[in-house]
Each structure stands twice: as C-alpha cells, then as structure tokens.
Design an enzyme around this catalytic site. Structure first.
Site, PDB file in Angstrom:
ATOM      1  CD  GLN A 146      -2.571   1.131   2.725  1.00  0.00           C
ATOM      2  OE1 GLN A 146      -2.218   0.395   3.653  1.00  0.00           O
ATOM      3  NE2 GLN A 146      -3.647   1.889   2.786  1.00  0.00           N
ATOM      4  N   GLY A 147       0.865   2.000  -1.115  1.00  0.00           N
ATOM      5  CA  GLY A 147       1.690   3.209  -1.214  1.00  0.00           C
ATOM      6  C   GLY A 147       0.898   4.476  -1.005  1.00  0.00           C
ATOM      7  CB  SER A 149       2.525   6.948   4.547  1.00  0.00           C
ATOM      8  OG  SER A 149       1.398   6.468   5.221  1.00  0.00           O
ATOM      9  CB  SER A 181       3.237  -2.921   5.392  1.00  0.00           C
ATOM     10  OG  SER A 181       3.149  -2.081   6.508  1.00  0.00           O
ATOM     11  CD  GLU A 264      -5.755   0.190   6.793  1.00  0.00           C
ATOM     12  OE1 GLU A 264      -6.103   1.316   6.405  1.00  0.00           O
ATOM     13  OE2 GLU A 264      -4.593  -0.118   7.063  1.00  0.00           O
ATOM     14  CB  SER A 399      -2.132   8.514  15.121  1.00  0.00           C
ATOM     15  OG  SER A 399      -2.772   9.766  14.964  1.00  0.00           O
ATOM     16  CG  ASN A 400      -4.153   6.459  20.438  1.00  0.00           C
ATOM     17  OD1 ASN A 400      -4.766   5.531  19.907  1.00  0.00           O
ATOM     18  ND2 ASN A 400      -3.471   6.323  21.559  1.00  0.00           N
ATOM     19  CD  GLU A 401      -2.050  11.511  19.189  1.00  0.00           C
ATOM     20  OE1 GLU A 401      -1.966  10.660  18.260  1.00  0.00           O
ATOM     21  OE2 GLU A 401      -1.422  11.396  20.255  1.00  0.00           O
TER      22      GLU A 401
HETATM   23  C1  LIG Z   1       3.727  -0.615  11.472  1.00  0.00           C
HETATM   24  C2  LIG Z   1       3.265   0.400  10.475  1.00  0.00           C
HETATM   25  C3  LIG Z   1       2.899  -0.020   9.206  1.00  0.00           C
HETATM   26  C4  LIG Z   1       2.491   0.923   8.251  1.00  0.00           C
HETATM   27  N1  LIG Z   1       2.190   0.491   6.983  1.00  0.00           N
HETATM   28  C5  LIG Z   1       1.853   1.400   6.029  1.00  0.00           C
HETATM   29  C6  LIG Z   1       1.623   0.979   4.678  1.00  0.00           C
HETATM   30  O1  LIG Z   1       1.700  -0.220   4.354  1.00  0.00           O
HETATM   31  N2  LIG Z   1       1.342   1.912   3.761  1.00  0.00           N
HETATM   32  C7  LIG Z   1       1.237   3.241   4.055  1.00  0.00           C
HETATM   33  O2  LIG Z   1       0.924   4.032   3.165  1.00  0.00           O
HETATM   34  N3  LIG Z   1       1.461   3.684   5.340  1.00  0.00           N
HETATM   35  C8  LIG Z   1       1.777   2.786   6.315  1.00  0.00           C
HETATM   36  N4  LIG Z   1       2.036   3.212   7.605  1.00  0.00           N
HETATM   37  C9  LIG Z   1       2.042   4.647   7.874  1.00  0.00           C
HETATM   38  C10 LIG Z   1       0.902   5.135   8.734  1.00  0.00           C
HETATM   39  O3  LIG Z   1      -0.281   5.189   7.997  1.00  0.00           O
HETATM   40  C11 LIG Z   1       1.335   6.534   9.244  1.00  0.00           C
HETATM   41  O4  LIG Z   1       2.406   6.336  10.134  1.00  0.00           O
HETATM   42  C12 LIG Z   1       0.211   7.237   9.947  1.00  0.00           C
HETATM   43  O5  LIG Z   1      -0.760   7.626   9.030  1.00  0.00           O
HETATM   44  C13 LIG Z   1       0.746   8.504  10.687  1.00  0.00           C
HETATM   45  O6  LIG Z   1       1.432   9.311   9.792  1.00  0.00           O
HETATM   46  P1  LIG Z   1       2.903   9.836  10.100  1.00  0.00           P
HETATM   47  O7  LIG Z   1       3.731   8.676  10.511  1.00  0.00           O
HETATM   48  O8  LIG Z   1       3.335  10.660   8.959  1.00  0.00           O
HETATM   49  O9  LIG Z   1       2.773  10.762  11.390  1.00  0.00           O
HETATM   50  P2  LIG Z   1       2.212  12.252  11.427  1.00  0.00           P
HETATM   51  O10 LIG Z   1       0.954  12.337  10.639  1.00  0.00           O
HETATM   52  O11 LIG Z   1       3.312  13.183  11.093  1.00  0.00           O
HETATM   53  O12 LIG Z   1       1.857  12.376  12.950  1.00  0.00           O
HETATM   54  C14 LIG Z   1       2.815  12.649  13.969  1.00  0.00           C
HETATM   55  C15 LIG Z   1       2.073  12.845  15.275  1.00  0.00           C
HETATM   56  O13 LIG Z   1       1.187  13.979  15.182  1.00  0.00           O
HETATM   57  C16 LIG Z   1      -0.147  13.602  15.505  1.00  0.00           C
HETATM   58  N5  LIG Z   1      -1.087  14.317  14.663  1.00  0.00           N
HETATM   59  C17 LIG Z   1      -1.082  14.386  13.308  1.00  0.00           C
HETATM   60  N6  LIG Z   1      -2.133  15.120  12.874  1.00  0.00           N
HETATM   61  C18 LIG Z   1      -2.822  15.515  13.967  1.00  0.00           C
HETATM   62  C19 LIG Z   1      -3.992  16.305  14.168  1.00  0.00           C
HETATM   63  N7  LIG Z   1      -4.679  16.814  13.142  1.00  0.00           N
HETATM   64  N8  LIG Z   1      -4.402  16.514  15.444  1.00  0.00           N
HETATM   65  C20 LIG Z   1      -3.718  15.999  16.501  1.00  0.00           C
HETATM   66  N9  LIG Z   1      -2.579  15.253  16.372  1.00  0.00           N
HETATM   67  C21 LIG Z   1      -2.153  15.014  15.127  1.00  0.00           C
HETATM   68  C22 LIG Z   1      -0.202  12.092  15.219  1.00  0.00           C
HETATM   69  O14 LIG Z   1      -1.219  11.480  15.971  1.00  0.00           O
HETATM   70  C23 LIG Z   1       1.180  11.657  15.641  1.00  0.00           C
HETATM   71  O15 LIG Z   1       1.228  11.463  17.025  1.00  0.00           O
HETATM   72  C24 LIG Z   1       2.433   2.307   8.588  1.00  0.00           C
HETATM   73  C25 LIG Z   1       2.795   2.719   9.874  1.00  0.00           C
HETATM   74  C26 LIG Z   1       3.203   1.789  10.806  1.00  0.00           C
HETATM   75  C27 LIG Z   1       3.594   2.265  12.170  1.00  0.00           C
END
Ligand SMILES: Cc1cc2nc3c(=O)[nH]c(=O)nc-3n(C[C@H](O)[C@H](O)[C@H](O)COP(=O)(O)OP(=O)(O)OC[C@H]3O[C@@H](n4cnc5c(N)ncnc54)[C@H](O)[C@@H]3O)c2cc1C
Length: 419
Positions: A146-147, A149, A181, A264, A399-401
C-alpha cells in the site's frame, strides 16, 4: 495466470449460504476440521508464526500455506463467487477469522491484497482490472503493498506529492512513499499519486496499480524497533505503469483511496480479539508461574485487561448489530480500544516478565545461541516483541489523535479543528 473457480475447488456453498444457527455451527465445524486436518505435517511448525514483529518468520512456508488455503477455497471467502470468492456472509467471515485465530494458524501473507485492494477493485475497478488482478490475489500468486504515506503526508494524507504524468500510453511516476508494509516481498503496489499538475489537497489525485519489479523503483527496508523490517521506503524515479492501470477516473484517487480505507481492519479484527485473548491468557499463566501475580498492582492490571477485552467484544458486537449512531465513529472507537489495549498489554508483559525482559532468550528459534551483544541479530522473545511492536498499534491505520478528532467532530459534533 488462471482464474480460480469454486466448482474446481470442490466447494459446496449449499447449507453454508443459509444464515441459521445450525448452518453457522456447521460452517464453524467445517472450518475447524479443515484446519485441524491441514495444519499438520509440513505446516504444523507454522502455528503462531509470522505475527507483528515476526513477519520475516517462515515467509516462504507461510506463502505455501496461503496457497494451500487457496486451493481448498479458503482465501477471499467474502468475495462474490464470480471473482473466485465463496460469497460468504458477514457471519461466516467472522466465524472463519475466529476459528483461524483459535487454531493458532499462521499470519497470512497477502492481507493487503485480500482485505484492501481486492474489495476496492470489486467496487471501483473495470472488468479488465478485475479479470487481470483478482485471480492473482485469490490464488496468492501476486502480493500487494500500500503506497499511501509519504515523508510529508501521513495523518494528513491529502499532502501527497508523488506525481504521475501520462506519456506514450504509460503513467510516469516520480516521488517517494514511506512505511510501505511488505513492499520488499510484494510484486505490486497501489499508489496514490498527484496526476493533475498544480492541484492541491484532495483534488487531482489518482489511484494507480504499479509493478514493483522495474528499474524505476527502489525498495529500501526500514529496520524497526523489533530489529526486523516489516516496512520500507519506496522511491519512484520515472517508474512506469500502463495507462489503463488507474482505478477510477484520473482525479478520482481520493474517493477510491478513502473507499479502500473503509475495508481496512474490517471483520478480520474479530479474529484478532481471539489472538488477544490468547496473549492475555498466556501472560496470566506466566504471572502465576513466576509469582508476578502476587504483586497486587500486576494482578489488578491483569483483571483490567480482561475487562478491557470484554468491552472491546461488546463494542464490536454493537457495531455489527448496527446499534451505533455513526459507523465512522464506531470504527474510530474500535481502533482506539484495541490499539491502546494491546499497547498496554505489551507494557504489562514487560512488568510480568521482570528483569529477564532486559535480555534476549538464551537461544534463537533455530536453537543457535542468541547473541545479545549484536543488536542486528539478537532475537527477541514473544513478550519483548509484543512490547516493541505494539508501540506501532496506536499509529498505523490512523493514530490515536486522529481517531479522537474523528469522534469529536463526527460523533460529538464538536467544532472542526482549524486546517
Ligand atoms: C507498522 C506500520 C505499518 C504501516 N504500513 C503502512 C503501509 O503499508 N502503507 C502506508 O501508506 N502507510 C503505512 N504506515 C504509515 C501510517 O499510515 C502513518 O504512520 C500514519 O498515518 C501517521 O502518519 P505519520 O507517521 O506521517 O505521522 P504524522 O501524521 O506526522 O503524525 C505525527 C504525530 O502527530 C499527531 N497528529 C497528526 N495530525 C494531527 C492532528 N490533526 N491533530 C492531533 N494530532 C495530530 C499524530 O497522531 C502523531 O502522534 C504504517 C505505519 C506503521 C507504524
């Protein structure tokens, strides 16, 4: 690639298609006995293998197991029969996941194809795309990743900047995805890319199906806390895919990408709860045997974990019964419940294990001495892996938030956050 036909696989839908308690019991018995008979011999050693943090374990053997399931008609069971599924009802799919988890059967290798891309193609794809790609998911000959992020687009996915332009019958793709992933073992990736120059946010995006094995693509595994690499960076440098491998119209990518996210973590999370219950049971047994349970704080946390599991189950049942005001809100509540419960269980596991949790087990799975001086090769035990991998549970899939924002805005009607 040949298409799989249910009649060829000797599948009799007869009684199972009727949703009565007797039919449900019979279906459960059929799944159970098939797993008992087949998770034996060469596959016996796969029980419990390949879960989070252990994706690398016995990969080739698990791929073979998935193909074995496919030959017997146990992949993609919820898909319509015309696309190689069983047309199983929601109840039957839940039963399947529950029995699969009960049997401690190994983690599946093509979750992303079966649970995400397949249903999306069925909903939004052309007949040619369905014919081309669905059989390879059913028979597990093609694996997907899945591409979505990117380094600058995670929670805020509309910030995607990977671009694609149409040239001589091909999409030419440039940019970078991250946290992808299983891209290191997959043959295909579905990519959300910006196809309209100068567009921003949700507009001008398209959903493309892209072969990974080509000179324009570099896949670089990222090492995780567990020491293993479940996800990757994927670089696109003039990567190509055929013009007709776009799902939906150019510019419709956001709609298709969001449609996919609804699939999902669907019914398979109900099987996940059986796995959670087993983890809690094993941890409770460990706490009894090593005396940790005599600590009232630990005992209380174990009891709270048991209650948390029951709350999770009750919430899942209410959601399935349609007894909720918002399905989007219910999905967010469910994600918050299981992700935090599981992360807390990982922390509790470390406290139950105590000081030995600071070092690895004495031997590896293969029986070799475990080299704790070598962080690249040290092998973790199941509790260390649980603790480290569950840190990711509250991030992926929203994420939780982000979940709390959805509940605040869509369920409680609180003001939208400033964007
Ligand atoms: C094990 C694992 C597998 C994954 N597999 C895939 C995959 O196969 N394909 C893919 O495309 N992605 C994948 N991901 C990515 C995942 O979807 C992203 O990590 C997730 O969407 C969060 O984005 P980010 O890491 O850029 O964090 P950010 O979006 O930068 O967030 C950083 C922090 O800021 C907080 N935050 C962000 N926006 C807000 C808001 N509006 N209000 C309050 N808080 C906020 C978040 O909760 C987090 O704590 C995977 C992630 C993990 C950990």
């Amino acid at each position: 690639m040949t298409s799989i036909n249910l009649a060829d696989r000797g599948v009799d839908l007869g009684e199972w298609a009727k949703s009565t308690p007797k039919a449900a019991d019979e279906f459960a018995a059929a799944v159970r006995s098939w797993l008992e008979e087949n998770l034996t011999g060469e596959f016996a050693g796969l029980k419990g293998r390949g879960g989070p943090g252990s994706e690398h374990e016995f990969f080739a053997e698990r791929l073979e197991w998935d193909r074995h399931l496919a030959r017997a008609g146990w992949t993609c069971i919820g898909w319509p029969t015309e696309y190689g599924g069983r047309g199983a009802t929601l109840e039957q799919r839940i039963i399947f996941h529950r029995e699969y988890a009960r049997a401690n059967a190994p983690a599946r290798v093509n979750h992303l194809g079966e649970e995400l891309l397949g249903p999306t193609l069925i909903a939004y794809g052309t007949e040619e795309q369905k014919k081309r790609f669905l059989p390879g998911i059913v028979d597990v000959s093609e694996l997907w990743s899945q591409g979505y992020s990117e380094p600058g687009a995670g929670s805020d996915l509309a910030g995607v900047s990977t671009s694609a332009r149409l040239e001589n019958g091909k999409w030419i793709i440039n940019g970078q995805k991250i946290w992808t992933s299983l891209a290191h073992v997959a043959q295909w990736v579905f990519v959300l890319a910006r196809t309209e120059k100068g567009s921003s946010r949700h507009a001008g995006l398209s959903f493309l199906l892209v072969p990974l094995d080509q000179p324009g693509i570099t896949v670089r595994p990222i090492q995780q806390l567990t020491g293993t690499s479940e996800f990757n960076e994927v670089f696109f440098d003039d990567a190509e895919t055929d013009a007709d491998l776009i799902v939906g119209e150019p510019g419709d990518g956001w709609k298709v990408a969001m449609g996919l996210l609804q699939f999902e973590r669907g019914v398979s999370t109900l099987g996940q709860q059986v796995g959670f219950a087993r983890e809690l049971e094993n941890l409770t047994d460990l706490a009894r045997s090593n005396g940790a349970v005599d600590d009232p704080e630990i005992a209380s946390r174990l009891v709270r974990a048991d209650i948390g599991l029951k709350v999770m189950r009750a919430h899942a049942q209410r959601t399935l019964d349609g007894d909720v005001t918002s399905q989007a809100g219910a999905a967010s509540v469910s994600k918050l419940l299981w992700a935090n419960w599981h992360r807390d269980l990982g922390e509790l596991a470390m406290d139950v294990v105590g000081a030995p949790a600071l070092i690895g087990p004495p031997t590896t799975v293969e029986g070799e001495p475990n080299d704790i001086a070598d962080p690249e090769h040290v092998e973790l035990d199941e509790w260390q892996r649980l603790y480290l991998f569950t840190r990711a549970d509250t991030i992926y899939g929203g994420s939780n938030e982000v979940q709390r924002n959805i509940i605040a805005e869509r369920v409680l009607g609180l003001p939208r956050e400033a964007r």
